[in-house]
Every structure is written in structure tokens, then in C-alpha cells.
Design a protein around this motif. Structure first.
Motif, short mmCIF file in Angstrom:
data_model
loop_
_atom_site.label_atom_id
_atom_site.label_comp_id
_atom_site.label_asym_id
_atom_site.label_seq_id
_atom_site.Cartn_x
_atom_site.Cartn_y
_atom_site.Cartn_z
N LEU A 131 -10.27 9.30 6.11
CA LEU A 131 -8.88 9.69 6.17
C LEU A 131 -8.10 8.85 6.81
O LEU A 131 -7.01 8.79 6.34
N ARG A 132 -8.44 8.58 8.10
CA ARG A 132 -7.51 7.49 8.82
C ARG A 132 -7.24 6.42 7.78
O ARG A 132 -5.97 5.87 7.92
N ALA A 133 -8.30 5.58 7.33
CA ALA A 133 -8.01 4.33 6.63
C ALA A 133 -7.00 4.87 5.47
O ALA A 133 -6.10 3.88 4.91
N GLU A 134 -7.11 6.20 4.84
CA GLU A 134 -6.30 6.40 3.48
C GLU A 134 -5.00 6.81 4.21
O GLU A 134 -3.78 6.14 3.35
N ILE A 135 -4.65 7.04 5.01
CA ILE A 135 -3.39 7.62 5.62
C ILE A 135 -2.67 6.01 6.19
O ILE A 135 -1.43 5.96 5.78
N ALA A 136 -3.45 5.27 6.64
CA ALA A 136 -2.87 3.90 6.87
C ALA A 136 -2.27 3.04 5.60
O ALA A 136 -1.45 2.49 5.64
N ARG A 137 -3.27 3.45 4.75
CA ARG A 137 -2.95 2.61 3.24
C ARG A 137 -1.52 3.27 2.67
O ARG A 137 -1.04 2.64 1.89
N THR A 138 -1.30 4.57 2.98
CA THR A 138 -0.29 5.12 2.45
C THR A 138 1.32 4.49 2.72
O THR A 138 1.58 4.42 3.76
#
Length: 138
Positions: A131-138
């Protein structure tokens, strides 16, 4: 005539710049909103899962009181938000984690159940990192 043409070209560039600027700003605000919503859903899901894991170490969900039902409802609500907002990889980990939590049994000092508890925590960590990685990509 040349003055009118140069003014019209300047106005055209200014209009294109204003349209592009407002489009870019709206897009950035949408990404920020999406990032914030993912963060809220992730925090709610992580909190409810963590509390449920701790609660279920001592008792089964069927033996629970109103407290565990409330935690389960909060977990499901946050999971629904994750379904709507997040990529498939994140949703798959959330599903696996929720299934794992539903199958949790009291540890009662048994070694196999303690290993199960540690595996559940590892899955929670994997979900959090995803989730942290996905939020960073957003």
C-alpha cells in the motif's frame, strides 16, 4: 494589421497556457485526493486488522462481544474502500489478510498457532509495504 495578428497570437498562447494550467492543476488535485483516500482506507484497514488480530489471539470471533463485531465491520468498510481505490495487487493482499484474520484462532500457548500469528503479522507487513508503494506512485 500586424499588431492585431501579434495580439491575437499572444492571446491564443495565453488562452492555451491558461487551459493547460487549469487542466494540470485539476489533475494534480485529483491525484492528491486519491492519495489521501487510499491513505485513509489503508490506515483504517491496518488499524482494524491489527486490533482484530490482537483480540482474536485471546478468543474466537464467534465467542466475541460487540467489540470484535465493530472491529470486523470497520475492517470490511475499509476493505471496500480499498477495492474501489487500489490496484489489484493491493486488493489481493487485503483479501488474503482478511481471510487470514477470519481464520485466526486463540493461540493458547500452542506453538503452531504462534507460528500462524507470526505469518499473519508478516502478511500485514507485506500489505502495508504494498500500500505504501502504491500511494507513493499515485
Amino acid at each position: 494589421m500586424e499588431n492585431i495578428l501579434s495580439v491575437a497570437i499572444g492571446a491564443g498562447f495565453g488562452l492555451v497556457g491558461a487551459v493547460f494550467g487549469s487542466w494540470f492543476t485539476a489533475r494534480r488535485q485529483d491525484r492528491m485526493w486519491l492519495r489521501e483516500q487510499k491513505l485513509k482506507a489503508g490506515v483504517g484497514f491496518n488499524t482494524a486488522v491489527s486490533q482484530l488480530i490482537d483480540y482474536l489471539r485471546e478468543t474466537r470471533l464467534s465467542d466475541d462481544g460487540a467489540g470484535a463485531n465493530e472491529l470486523a465491520d470497520r475492517m470490511q468498510e475499509a476493505r471496500s474502500a480499498l477495492y474501489l481505490l487500489c490496484a489489484d495487487d493491493t486488493v489481493d493482499l487485503a483479501d488474503a489478510l482478511a481471510r487470514r484474520v477470519w481464520q485466526s484462532r486463540p493461540s493458547e500457548g500452542r506453538e503452531d498457532r504462534r507460528a500462524e500469528y507470526k505469518e499473519t503479522l508478516d502478511l500485514l507487513r507485506r500489505f502495508t509495504h504494498q500500500l505504501r508503494a502504491e500511494i507513493a506512485r499515485t
